[in-house]
Structures are given as C-alpha cells and as structure tokens.
Motif scaffolding. Structure first.
Motif, mmCIF file in Angstrom:
data_model
loop_
_atom_site.group_PDB
_atom_site.id
_atom_site.type_symbol
_atom_site.label_atom_id
_atom_site.label_comp_id
_atom_site.label_asym_id
_atom_site.label_seq_id
_atom_site.Cartn_x
_atom_site.Cartn_y
_atom_site.Cartn_z
ATOM 1 N N UNK A 79 0.833 -1.209 0.000
ATOM 2 C CA UNK A 79 0.000 0.000 0.000
ATOM 3 C C UNK A 79 0.861 1.249 0.000
ATOM 4 N N UNK A 80 0.204 2.375 -0.312
ATOM 5 C CA UNK A 80 0.880 3.664 -0.163
ATOM 6 C C UNK A 80 1.815 3.967 -1.307
ATOM 7 N N UNK A 81 2.861 4.739 -1.026
ATOM 8 C CA UNK A 81 3.809 5.132 -2.073
ATOM 9 C C UNK A 81 4.953 4.135 -2.119
ATOM 10 N N UNK A 82 4.610 2.894 -2.050
ATOM 11 C CA UNK A 82 5.636 1.876 -1.906
ATOM 12 C C UNK A 82 6.228 1.466 -3.251
ATOM 13 N N UNK A 99 -0.365 4.197 -4.433
ATOM 14 C CA UNK A 99 0.455 4.701 -5.526
ATOM 15 C C UNK A 99 1.713 3.857 -5.589
ATOM 16 N N UNK A 100 1.499 2.607 -5.805
ATOM 17 C CA UNK A 100 2.571 1.628 -5.715
ATOM 18 C C UNK A 100 3.242 1.449 -7.074
ATOM 19 N N UNK A 101 4.544 1.214 -7.082
ATOM 20 C CA UNK A 101 5.167 0.786 -8.329
ATOM 21 C C UNK A 101 5.878 -0.536 -8.113
ATOM 22 N N UNK A 117 -1.475 2.833 -9.680
ATOM 23 C CA UNK A 117 -0.314 1.959 -9.587
ATOM 24 C C UNK A 117 0.342 1.700 -10.936
ATOM 25 N N UNK A 118 1.587 1.299 -10.868
ATOM 26 C CA UNK A 118 2.360 0.968 -12.068
ATOM 27 C C UNK A 118 2.996 -0.393 -11.911
#
Lengths: 270, 207
Positions: A79-82, A99-101, A117-118
């Motif tokens: 989760x999150x900006x991970x 906002x995961x990549x 996500x990417x």
C-alpha cells in the motif's frame, strides 16, 4: 538455546538490522534491513527500506517503503507510495493499493490492483481485478479479468473471460473466450479476438462519460455485438452492429444485422 | 526458408474451426506465436500461417482433443522436456526407434540402461536420420556426439540440426531457430530436421 524457535525482528525509529531468518518482522520509521529476509509475518511501514528480497507467509508493506528485491508470500499486501523493485508473488492473493510501483511482474491467484499503480512487467493470475488508474507495461494473463477503472496495458491481454466496466487502452491483442465491455469512457485496443464479443455503452452518466467510444482496428469472433464502436474490420459468424457502431468493412459467415443506426461501409458474406 | 502461407480465412474454411477455438488454442500456446505472420493486404492487416505446419497442427489438436485436456496438449507441443525416462528394453518393446538406431546408440554409450527424456531425443533424432537412408550407421556417432555435447546449450530454445557432406567428409551442425546457416558451394546438406518437431513426434509416441 532452542534451535526451533526463531527470533522476532522489531525495528522502529531510526535504525538498521541485518537480514536473515526470523519469526515475525516489524520495521517502522526510518528502518533499514540489509539483505534478504525469510520469516512468517513481515510488516514494513514508514520510509523503511529492505535492501533485499522478502519471503514470508504473509507480507504487508505500507507507507513510503522500498523493497529492493522480490516479495514472495502466500498473501501480499502493498500500500501507499511503496516501491518494490522485483517481482510481487502471492500464491493466494496479491493486494496492491495506493500509488505503488512494482519493478517487475505481479503473479498470484487472486490479484486486486486499486489506485494509481504501475507495474513494469506482466500481471499473471487466476482472478484479476483492476480498479483505479493502473498501468501495466507488460501483458495481462488470467482466467477472469474484471476492469473497473482506467487500465493501460502495454502488451496483450489474454483471459477466458474479460469484463470491463470502465475504460482501457490495450496496445496489443485482447484475446478472450468471452468479452463483455461496458464503456464508461473512451477506450482503445489494436485487435480483439475471441468467441463471444459484446461492446455496450455503460450506464454511468456525467461529464466524463459523455465521451465513450471503443476504437479498434480489427475484431474477430464468433458472436459479435457492437455499440459505440469504431472499427476498421469486423469478421465473424454472427455480427450485429448496434447504436453508434461504425465499421469500415464487415465480413460475416451466417448473419449480419444492423440495429438502431449501426453503420457499415461495406458488408460481405464470406 | 520459403514456405507456403495460409490466410486465417482459408484456415477456418478448410478446417471448420471457429474464431473462438483458434483464439483459445493460441491462448493455451497450442499454436506458437511465431506462426502468426502479419502481413498488409489491400483490406488491411491480415494474419497468415505456415500452411503445412498449421494444417497438420490443427489436425493433431482435433484428434487429441477427446483424450487430452488443452493443458496436457500444450505440454505435448511445448519444446520443453518432459520428465519421462525409459529403459532400453521399454524403448525396444514399444517400437519407439528401430533396432539399428538402438545398436548405434548403445555402441556409443555402453552400459546405459535407462534413458532420460533428453537422451531419448538424441536417440530419436538419430533414428529419424538413419531412416532417411542418407546417413550411414558409421556416421551415426557423429550426430550423437554433436547432440550430446551441444544440445544442452540451447536450454529449450528451438534449434535445428543439419548434416552436411563435402568431398566425402561428414559434418553435423546445430543452430538456433529462427536462424540461417550457409556453407561454401561444394557442401551438400544430406539431412536436416527441426528439433521441436522431433520432440513433438517423440512425445506423441511416448504418450
């Protein structure tokens, strides 16, 4: 010391630890773990970093965490900006939110991707549900695919069933046994091939849903029903063009119908 | 390699299969991706297939469909080795190769009683080569040596084998597919085979 009893790793605040085999791992704050971790439960939060791979039964990574290697577990939640540099592999379930990549592939049985996500590699699973604005640079391979947001797929999409209640852009081939697309916004794909193919206008209303067309070069299938679609060539056994369907050339075997203003530049029985 | 092409439309007409089936088989990897050849025609992009191989493959799939699941068939068609191993007696009893090929093989590998899948492939290729009549029993070991020493390097990638002769000297070459090999003008190719095709045939025989 009891050799069977593995120790917990509990790292909070600012600190670092070495990798290795643990029972449970908790990293919070600005923690850093050097090397690979193998454990039962792994819980990483904050701006933590794991400079290696994680192998566990269950893994939860939140916040602005980073994993430099692969994540492998029965259940993975990110989760999150991970950022995960490697492959995300959840035998049972992979849950990606926020906002995961992911640097490489996502592999799992049930896969849910929700948010902005990417994924730089492929997405392979049995049940795949994509919501939000997801971008998959590679291909999407599954038994059942359900798209409920705006998905961008760089490669091809192959599945037994493909359902969309949203919009998509697929650069390769959409190859499915059954395709059901309910358009909420503009969508594009190079080619659709399969058995049953149905494209309808979605039910949603509002500013964003005013533009909704599917643009595609070639559609090939046995039973085809199209609304709000622009296509160059449609080839099939039974072909029906519904409202706002515009096709340059239709090649059909047994039946061709036009309903509610569907248009075909030319139609030929082959 | 020049090959006759078959359009998708012709394929469906000739074989009576539907788009749904064709796309499902493609999805299940029963038809290799590199057989889908895209070409521009006056009506736009169309897909073509290598005629002979495609018709043969569709026929195989139709015949096997009742006995095997799609996934099992995908195994048969995949160039990856299966984990079958057989004893020499089994190979002889089940008539997988001729006795001549078996003798040549045993002559080069004395004392080997149980063959792994990879060894079975070597033996099978040898048999195919001997059966053409172009390769003599004395040349058999050259072919075997090439396969045994170098086939492993391809690690499941598609490869082909050529057997050439010049001024009475024999030579065996392995090369990856797609790929091309050229020899000087006096060289004659006496035998050539694609390994994936051999593996497929062998898997069907072992099936």
């Amino acid at each position: 010391m009891d050799a069977n009893r593995r120790l917990d790793l509990d790292l909070s605040g600012v600190g670092s630890a070495s990798g290795g085999v643990y029972e449970d791992v908790r990293v919070e704050g600005v923690g850093k773990v050097h090397g690979d971790i193998q454990c039962n439960r792994c819980d990483v939060q904050g701006v933590s970093e794991i400079a290696g791979s994680v192998r566990a039964n269950s893994v939860v990574i939140r916040g602005k965490a980073k994993v430099m290697g692969d994540v492998t577990a029965d259940r993975v939640r990110v989760e999150g900006m991970t950022h995960v540099s490697g492959t995300c592999n959840g035998q049972q379930k992979v849950d990606v939110r926020g906002k995961v990549s992911i640097g490489r592939d996502i592999v799992g049985d049930v896969i849910v991707i929700d948010g902005m996500n990417r994924v730089e590699g492929d997405c392979r699973g049995t049940n795949v549900n994509i919501r939000g604005r997801t971008r998959i640079a590679g291909g999407l391979f599954a038994e059942d695919v359900l798209l409920e947001g705006a998905a961008t797929i760089g490669g091809s999409c192959e599945s037994e069933t493909f359902r969309c209640d949203g919009s998509f852009s697929i650069e390769g081939l959409l190859n499915s046994g059954r395709v059901l697309i309910r358009l909420e916004r503009n969508s594009t794909v190079t080619e659709i091939g399969g058995g049953e193919i149905r494209v309808e206008r979605g039910r949603g209303s509002g500013f964003l849903s005013r533009n909704r067309r599917l643009k595609v070069d070639v559609i090939e299938g046995d039973d085809i029903y199209l609304e709000h679609t622009t296509a160059k060539i449609v080839r099939g056994n039974h072909v029906t063009l519904g409202p706002a369907a515009e096709v340059d050339r239709v090649e059909y075997r047994s039946q061709f119908r036009k309903l509610g203003g569907g248009k075909a530049g030319e139609a030929k029985q082959v | 390699m020049d090959q006759e092409l078959l359009s998708k439309k012709e394929l469906l007409d000739l074989t009576g299969i539907s788009y749904g089936q064709l796309y499902r088989w493609k999805r299940k990897n029963l038809i290799p991706d590199d057989w889908f050849i895209r070409k521009s025609t006056f009506t736009g992009q169309e897909t073509f297939f290598p005629r002979e191989r495609m018709l043969q493959r569709i026929e195989q799939i139709k015949n096997m469909k009742d006995d095997l699941s799609l996934d099992e068939m995908a195994d048969v068609f995949s160039p990856n080795p299966s984990d079958i191993s057989l004893s020499l007696d089994d190979v002889m009893e089940r008539n997988i190769v001729t006795n001549v090929a078996l003798d040549v093989y045993s002559g080069r590998n004395p004392g080997v009683n149980r063959l792994s899948f990879e060894q079975l492939v070597h033996l099978y290729v040898l048999d195919v080569a001997l059966k053409t009549g172009e390769i003599s029993v004395n040349e058999g070991p050259i072919l075997l040596e090439t396969l045994e020493e170098h086939y492993g390097a391809f690690e499941g990638r598609n490869c082909g084998l050529k057997f050439v002769r010049k001024l009475g000297t024999s030579l065996c070459v392995l090369y990856s597919i797609p790929g091309e090999v050229y020899f000087d003008s006096g060289t004659k190719t006496v035998f050539q085979v694609d390994l994936p095709q051999c593996i497929e045939e062998l898997k069907v025989k072992l099936g």
